[in-house]
Enzyme design. Structure first.
Site, PDB file in Angstrom:
ATOM      1  N   GLY A  40       0.886  -1.165   0.000  1.00 11.54           N
ATOM      2  CA  GLY A  40       0.000   0.000   0.000  1.00 11.54           C
ATOM      3  C   GLY A  40       0.917   1.206   0.000  1.00 11.54           C
ATOM      4  N   THR A 129      -1.270 -10.248   4.609  1.00 16.18           N
ATOM      5  CA  THR A 129      -2.340  -9.328   4.188  1.00 16.18           C
ATOM      6  C   THR A 129      -3.497 -10.106   3.542  1.00 16.18           C
ATOM      7  OG1 THR A 129      -1.335  -9.031   2.026  1.00 16.18           O
ATOM      8  CG2 THR A 129      -0.681  -7.454   3.744  1.00 16.18           C
ATOM      9  N   ARG A 143       6.298 -23.806 -10.809  1.00  9.89           N
ATOM     10  CA  ARG A 143       6.114 -23.880 -12.274  1.00  9.89           C
ATOM     11  C   ARG A 143       4.695 -24.276 -12.690  1.00  9.89           C
ATOM     12  NH1 ARG A 143      11.368 -27.465 -12.819  1.00  9.89           N
ATOM     13  NH2 ARG A 143      10.391 -28.260 -10.943  1.00  9.89           N
ATOM     14  N   GLN A 224       7.195  -3.610  -0.024  1.00  7.99           N
ATOM     15  CA  GLN A 224       7.568  -4.207   1.265  1.00  7.99           C
ATOM     16  C   GLN A 224       8.906  -3.583   1.725  1.00  7.99           C
ATOM     17  OE1 GLN A 224       6.316  -6.750  -1.306  1.00  7.99           O
ATOM     18  NE2 GLN A 224       4.510  -5.849  -0.453  1.00  7.99           N
ATOM     19  N   THR A 300      -2.979  -1.012   3.447  1.00 10.88           N
ATOM     20  CA  THR A 300      -3.686  -2.072   2.726  1.00 10.88           C
ATOM     21  C   THR A 300      -4.751  -2.728   3.603  1.00 10.88           C
ATOM     22  OG1 THR A 300      -1.807  -2.489   1.299  1.00 10.88           O
ATOM     23  CG2 THR A 300      -3.347  -4.314   1.568  1.00 10.88           C
ATOM     24  N   THR A 301      -4.421  -2.973   4.868  1.00  9.29           N
ATOM     25  CA  THR A 301      -5.354  -3.733   5.713  1.00  9.29           C
ATOM     26  C   THR A 301      -5.973  -2.891   6.822  1.00  9.29           C
ATOM     27  OG1 THR A 301      -3.510  -4.359   7.139  1.00  9.29           O
ATOM     28  CG2 THR A 301      -4.073  -5.889   5.378  1.00  9.29           C
ATOM     29  N   GLY A 302      -5.453  -1.686   7.074  1.00 12.80           N
ATOM     30  CA  GLY A 302      -5.979  -0.842   8.146  1.00 12.80           C
ATOM     31  C   GLY A 302      -5.555  -1.303   9.540  1.00 12.80           C
ATOM     32  N   LYS A 331       9.487  10.796   8.274  1.00 14.66           N
ATOM     33  CA  LYS A 331       8.656  10.895   9.478  1.00 14.66           C
ATOM     34  C   LYS A 331       9.374  11.360  10.742  1.00 14.66           C
ATOM     35  CE  LYS A 331       4.743   8.416   9.191  1.00 14.66           C
ATOM     36  NZ  LYS A 331       3.729   7.354   9.052  1.00 14.66           N
ATOM     37  N   SER A 412      12.143  13.770   5.134  1.00 15.97           N
ATOM     38  CA  SER A 412      10.720  14.021   4.921  1.00 15.97           C
ATOM     39  C   SER A 412      10.091  14.406   6.256  1.00 15.97           C
ATOM     40  CB  SER A 412      10.084  12.757   4.350  1.00 15.97           C
ATOM     41  OG  SER A 412       8.682  12.870   4.335  1.00 15.97           O
TER      42      SER A 412
HETATM   43  P1  GDP Z   1       5.049   2.791   1.652  1.00 11.30           P
HETATM   44  O1  GDP Z   1       4.342   1.488   1.687  1.00 11.30           O
HETATM   45  O2  GDP Z   1       6.515   2.649   1.895  1.00 11.30           O
HETATM   46  O3  GDP Z   1       4.763   3.588   0.413  1.00 11.30           O
HETATM   47  O4  GDP Z   1       4.489   3.619   2.902  1.00 11.30           O
HETATM   48  P2  GDP Z   1       2.936   3.742   3.335  1.00 11.30           P
HETATM   49  O5  GDP Z   1       2.242   4.613   2.378  1.00 11.30           O
HETATM   50  O6  GDP Z   1       2.360   2.412   3.587  1.00 11.30           O
HETATM   51  O7  GDP Z   1       3.089   4.397   4.764  1.00 11.30           O
HETATM   52  C1  GDP Z   1       3.718   5.623   4.950  1.00 11.30           C
HETATM   53  C2  GDP Z   1       2.712   6.560   5.635  1.00 11.30           C
HETATM   54  O8  GDP Z   1       3.392   7.683   6.169  1.00 11.30           O
HETATM   55  C3  GDP Z   1       1.694   7.132   4.666  1.00 11.30           C
HETATM   56  O9  GDP Z   1       0.501   7.351   5.350  1.00 11.30           O
HETATM   57  C4  GDP Z   1       2.328   8.460   4.248  1.00 11.30           C
HETATM   58  O10 GDP Z   1       1.355   9.412   3.843  1.00 11.30           O
HETATM   59  C5  GDP Z   1       2.974   8.875   5.530  1.00 11.30           C
HETATM   60  N1  GDP Z   1       4.201   9.680   5.400  1.00 11.30           N
HETATM   61  C6  GDP Z   1       5.193   9.573   4.478  1.00 11.30           C
HETATM   62  N2  GDP Z   1       6.201  10.399   4.794  1.00 11.30           N
HETATM   63  C7  GDP Z   1       5.845  11.036   5.919  1.00 11.30           C
HETATM   64  C8  GDP Z   1       6.500  11.987   6.769  1.00 11.30           C
HETATM   65  O11 GDP Z   1       7.626  12.413   6.547  1.00 11.30           O
HETATM   66  N3  GDP Z   1       5.818  12.413   7.888  1.00 11.30           N
HETATM   67  C9  GDP Z   1       4.572  11.951   8.188  1.00 11.30           C
HETATM   68  N4  GDP Z   1       3.999  12.417   9.293  1.00 11.30           N
HETATM   69  N5  GDP Z   1       3.937  11.054   7.419  1.00 11.30           N
HETATM   70  C10 GDP Z   1       4.574  10.588   6.311  1.00 11.30           C
HETATM   71  P1  IMO Z   2       4.508  -1.869   1.470  1.00 14.28           P
HETATM   72  O1  IMO Z   2       4.973  -2.025   0.041  1.00 14.28           O
HETATM   73  C1  IMO Z   2       4.251  -3.623   5.439  1.00 14.28           C
HETATM   74  C2  IMO Z   2       3.758  -7.953   5.702  1.00 14.28           C
HETATM   75  C3  IMO Z   2       2.437  -8.484   6.210  1.00 14.28           C
HETATM   76  C4  IMO Z   2       2.899  -9.769   6.854  1.00 14.28           C
HETATM   77  C5  IMO Z   2       3.994 -10.250   5.901  1.00 14.28           C
HETATM   78  C6  IMO Z   2       3.516 -11.252   4.863  1.00 14.28           C
HETATM   79  O2  IMO Z   2       3.275  -1.069   1.623  1.00 14.28           O
HETATM   80  O3  IMO Z   2       5.640  -1.430   2.336  1.00 14.28           O
HETATM   81  P2  IMO Z   2       1.959 -11.161   2.713  1.00 14.28           P
HETATM   82  O4  IMO Z   2       0.660 -10.474   2.458  1.00 14.28           O
HETATM   83  O5  IMO Z   2       3.063 -10.707   1.838  1.00 14.28           O
HETATM   84  O6  IMO Z   2       1.822 -12.649   2.762  1.00 14.28           O
HETATM   85  O7  IMO Z   2       2.350 -10.742   4.228  1.00 14.28           O
HETATM   86  O8  IMO Z   2       4.467  -9.088   5.253  1.00 14.28           O
HETATM   87  N1  IMO Z   2       3.636  -7.033   4.549  1.00 14.28           N
HETATM   88  C7  IMO Z   2       3.848  -5.710   4.628  1.00 14.28           C
HETATM   89  N2  IMO Z   2       4.077  -4.938   5.705  1.00 14.28           N
HETATM   90  N3  IMO Z   2       4.216  -3.086   4.202  1.00 14.28           N
HETATM   91  C8  IMO Z   2       3.989  -3.856   3.122  1.00 14.28           C
HETATM   92  O9  IMO Z   2       4.068  -3.377   1.862  1.00 14.28           O
HETATM   93  C9  IMO Z   2       3.749  -5.232   3.316  1.00 14.28           C
HETATM   94  N4  IMO Z   2       3.472  -6.264   2.483  1.00 14.28           N
HETATM   95  C10 IMO Z   2       3.410  -7.352   3.259  1.00 14.28           C
HETATM   96  O10 IMO Z   2       1.865  -7.600   7.147  1.00 14.28           O
HETATM   97  O11 IMO Z   2       3.505  -9.494   8.093  1.00 14.28           O
HETATM   98 MG    MG Z   3       2.727   0.578   2.677  1.00 18.55          MG
END
Ligand code: GDP
Ligand code: IMO
Ligand code: MG
Length: 423
Positions: A40, A129, A143, A224, A300-302, A331, A412
């Site tokens: 996500g 997830t 395969r 990930q 993705t999952t909340g 952050k 950031s």
């Molecule tokens: P990704 O999976 O690596 O793209 O990260 P996610 O989108 O899952 O999670 C990052 C979260 O932190 C999102 O809600 C972003 O909007 C938020 N975010 C990213 N950079 C910053 C930051 O510098 N400060 C804060 N407060 N939030 C941030």
């Molecule tokens: P982004 O790209 C954080 C975690 C799941 C679980 C393990 C295996 O947003 O950083 P899966 O669904 O792959 O079988 O789950 O990996 N996981 C993540 N955790 N960010 C992700 O993606 C993740 N994708 C999978 O929570 O622990």
């Molecule tokens: Mg993410």
């Protein structure tokens, strides 16, 4: 022409989506190389937040091509929903989005198998997830899998039926109660396959080779994080793909000697969603405060993300495994107001002190050893240049750069595109 690579150094959710969006203006092509809709990736601009699962994070830039590489696994149902969510933005998907013929498909029964496998594990569950990622990669390496290019062939439906029948037998084997309506899932699936077919489905590695010859700038987008890598992560609490730098070569067909910059993203603290070891996890008020201020809920999952201090043992390991050339720290704003910041620089276990990320990471006796640094009071979210950052925050950055022996080039301080400071 070289390829740059951006990937997460922790357990995912480091902020990859935000930074890929920020960097896209410098690139011609953004290419996702692994993972699937377990990802996500959030980006924010003009007051609107977008979450992408399968589509690369450069999609909002009119001049960039976005490519879903062979290493990605695609759930057509989720992909179709993503396209529908983006409908208001008038993006020309036909010209801007390319999909590899070799990317594997997540079938409805892969999702069911994921759910059954997790349910049968009880307390030992991975915390998946439940997007069908594990079973789809298992069919790939076994395969048996079906690929995007297969949907253009005549035998596709027969092959789909054979694989689905096999999955249904495997479901019985798990011996868990699952409620599902396969015909409903299949009708959604086949409808979304028609949407997929309208996109440009190509030999993506050949496209990228030609783009390299033509001098195009390519950024590979990871999903990930390195500690979820199938080989180098905290196995078995990992995902099923190679999330580290080598995964970009495999997942796009880019040769290792063509990779130039490796951007490693990390949070100023650590989070993890799902089960598995997390030595610096906090169970106190500070942990709760970080979760609340950082809105640490899975994109993705909340699910609530577990929060803890930064872990230098883990970061050094990820930097080495990936060959990171530049760091990006996300952050830092979330830590404002915390009096003392802790940084883990050793693990103590029954077997002794570890200065590196060990096989024994799952051992319950791993206890983090910390160095303490003074925190900062100031709100960082409105700061837009390095010279305005508070002294103790700069000290934190310098300390991390020295320890990690890698420059932090981007800081950031908020979720918006504009809340990004270049150093
Ligand atoms: P990704 O999976 O690596 O793209 O990260 P996610 O989108 O899952 O999670 C990052 C979260 O932190 C999102 O809600 C972003 O909007 C938020 N975010 C990213 N950079 C910053 C930051 O510098 N400060 C804060 N407060 N939030 C941030
Ligand atoms: P982004 O790209 C954080 C975690 C799941 C679980 C393990 C295996 O947003 O950083 P899966 O669904 O792959 O079988 O789950 O990996 N996981 C993540 N955790 N960010 C992700 O993606 C993740 N994708 C999978 O929570 O622990
Ligand atoms: Mg993410």
């Amino acid at each position: 022409m070289s390829v740059d690579l951006l990937l997460g150094l922790q357990w995912g959710d480091e902020g990859k989506g935000k930074i890929v969006d920020v960097l896209t203006e410098h690139y011609d092509i953004i290419a996702r190389f692994q993972g699937g809709p377990n990802a996500g990736h959030t980006l924010e601009f003009e007051g609107i937040k977008h979450v992408l699962h399968t589509i690369p994070s450069g999609i909002f830039h009119p001049n960039a091509i976005n490519l879903i590489g062979n290493g990605v696994v695609i759930d057509p149902i989720i992909f179709k929903k993503e396209l529908e969510n983006l409908a208001p933005y008038n993006i020309d998907f036909y010209t801007k989005l390319l999909i590899s013929k070799k990317a594997h498909l997540i079938l409805p029964t892969h999702r069911l198998l994921d759910a059954a496998s997790e349910a049968s594990k009880g307390k030992a569950k991975i915390g998946s997830t439940l997007k069908g990622i594990g079973p789809t990669y298992m069919d790939k390496t076994g395969r048996n899998g079906l690929r995007v290019g297969d949907v253009l062939t005549k035998s596709w439906i027969d092959r789909y039926q054979i694989l689905t029948q096999k999955h249904l037998k495997m479901l019985n084997f798990h011996n868990v109660e699952l409620e599902y309506d396969l015909s409903e899932l299949e009708s959604q699936f086949f409808e979304s396959i028609e949407t997929l077919k309208k996109c440009q489905i190509i030999d993506s590695e050949n496209y990228l080779h030609q783009a390299q010859d033509a001098g195009k700038k390519i950024l590979a987008e990871g999903a990930q994080g390195s500690l979820l890598d199938i080989d180098f992560g905290t196995y078995p609490y990992v995902t099923s793909s190679s999330t580290t730098a080598a995964g970009a070569c495999i997942g796009l067909g880019v040769a290792p000697n063509k990779i130039k910059e490796v951007f490693g993203i990390f949070k100023a603290y650590t989070t993890r969603v799902g089960s598995g070891p997390f030595p610096t996890e906090l169970f106190d008020e500070i942990g709760k405060r970080i979760g609340k201020n950082g809105h640490e809920y899975g994109a993705t999952t909340g699910r609530a993300r577990r929060c803890g201090w930064i872990d230098l043992i883990a970061l050094k390991y990820s930097i080495r495994v990936n060959g990171v050339t530049q760091l990006m720290m996300m952050k830092g704003d979330v830590l404002s107001g915390i009096e003392t910041i802790k940084v883990c620089n050793q693990y103590k276990t029954k077997k002794g002190i570890y200065n590196y990320f060990p096989f024994d990471i799952n051992d319950e006796s791993v206890s983090p050893q910390y160095i303490e640094l003074p925190g900062w009071e100031e709100d960082l979210t409105k700061i837009n240049s390095v010279d305005k950052l508070p002294k103790n925050f700069i000290n934190y950055i310098h300390f991390l750069e020295r320890e990690l022996m890698t420059p932090i080039k981007i800081v950031s301080v908020g979720p918006d595109r504009k809340q990004t400071i270049l150093r």
